[in-house]
Write an enzyme that holds these catalytic residues in place. Sequence first.
Site, PDB file in Angstrom:
ATOM      1  N   TYR A  46      -0.254  -0.103  10.652  1.00  0.00           N
ATOM      2  CA  TYR A  46      -0.629  -0.574   9.315  1.00  0.00           C
ATOM      3  C   TYR A  46       0.496  -0.295   8.321  1.00  0.00           C
ATOM      4  O   TYR A  46       0.853  -1.154   7.507  1.00  0.00           O
ATOM      5  CB  TYR A  46      -1.915   0.110   8.865  1.00  0.00           C
ATOM      6  CG  TYR A  46      -2.405  -0.338   7.503  1.00  0.00           C
ATOM      7  CD1 TYR A  46      -2.912  -1.613   7.323  1.00  0.00           C
ATOM      8  CD2 TYR A  46      -2.346   0.511   6.401  1.00  0.00           C
ATOM      9  CE1 TYR A  46      -3.357  -2.040   6.079  1.00  0.00           C
ATOM     10  CE2 TYR A  46      -2.790   0.099   5.156  1.00  0.00           C
ATOM     11  CZ  TYR A  46      -3.293  -1.169   4.999  1.00  0.00           C
ATOM     12  OH  TYR A  46      -3.726  -1.586   3.755  1.00  0.00           O
ATOM     13  N   SER A  91       0.841  -1.199   0.000  1.00  0.00           N
ATOM     14  CA  SER A  91       0.000   0.000   0.000  1.00  0.00           C
ATOM     15  C   SER A  91       0.871   1.241   0.000  1.00  0.00           C
ATOM     16  O   SER A  91       2.019   1.208   0.480  1.00  0.00           O
ATOM     17  CB  SER A  91      -0.893   0.001   1.246  1.00  0.00           C
ATOM     18  OG  SER A  91      -1.500   1.257   1.458  1.00  0.00           O
TER      19      SER A  91
END
Length: 323
Positions: free
Chosen positions: A191, A165
């Site tokens: 994350y 990501s």
Amino acid sequence: MTARELLSTPFTASSTAQEVVRGVDLTGVRAIVTGASSGIGVETARALTAAGAEVTLAVRNTAAGAAVAATIEASTGGIRPRVARVDLADRAAVAAFVDAWSGPLHLLVNNAGVVTGGLERTREGWELQFATNHLGHLALAVGLHDALALGAGERDGARIVSVSSTAHMRSGIDFEDLHFEQRGYDPQIAYAQSKTANSLFAVEATRRWAGEGIVANAVNPGGVATGLQRNFTAQQRRSLDAAEAAGVFTYKTLQQGAATTLVAAVAPQFAHSGGHYLDDTQEAYTVPNDADLAQHPHGVKEWALDPAAAERLWEVSTGLLRA
């Protein structure tokens, strides 16, 4: 020393998974897609199935997976993916999945992921996002290594796709406190660390296994509205809205979000070349670790491709999994 030319494809940010596999024959290819009960995992599995692959949906919720398999069967003219349970945060569940697999594996798509709004831990005490997004997928890949090697021998190579990501640009790996036992917990940083780990996995897996015909690449699917956002806190939503307003990303459809995964999975440019990070269907350019995300929304930070960090993370991670 002249910089290596980045690998490119004829596709664009608006290409869809179906466009990437158009004209590609995957008959005989055995593939696993984790997290294929929702989001881009569904579209990844659908495109692979439509191209003739024998796909296994590796999911926590097998009822949801069966429903997806039925929709894929209906949309691909009667080809139904197999459904198997795996919980990436549970070492025993990953081991059971591996033990149940038999025969070659040609493509492993490590697509599943979780986002938490606060600190959650596994039974081992591991931070949940790192445990699921990175450790679980590493355990799965290592467990399936022999099947991948067998598949590579059958078809002149096997591939692993690791879904990362843009969030990786927020954090490298904190080797001194992987599980937030000393520092304050920030779910966005946690994350981000897990997504950097996904990229470093591709670097080290390729270094270790390319000689056996197995290569791994990391991909950024881009901004896609999926179930990942369901646990966002108000702060996380504000951060996402601010990033969109700053032009860091433009929302894609699920089919567009799956396109970069399919490029890494089937494009000839990545058949025997691994350790790359793809964005918008192309290999991304590398930026310094202090680069601003808003200025380089399609780049990859050096810390996500650092071979020394990749090797260290592999050793630390496999040590945790063996403990």
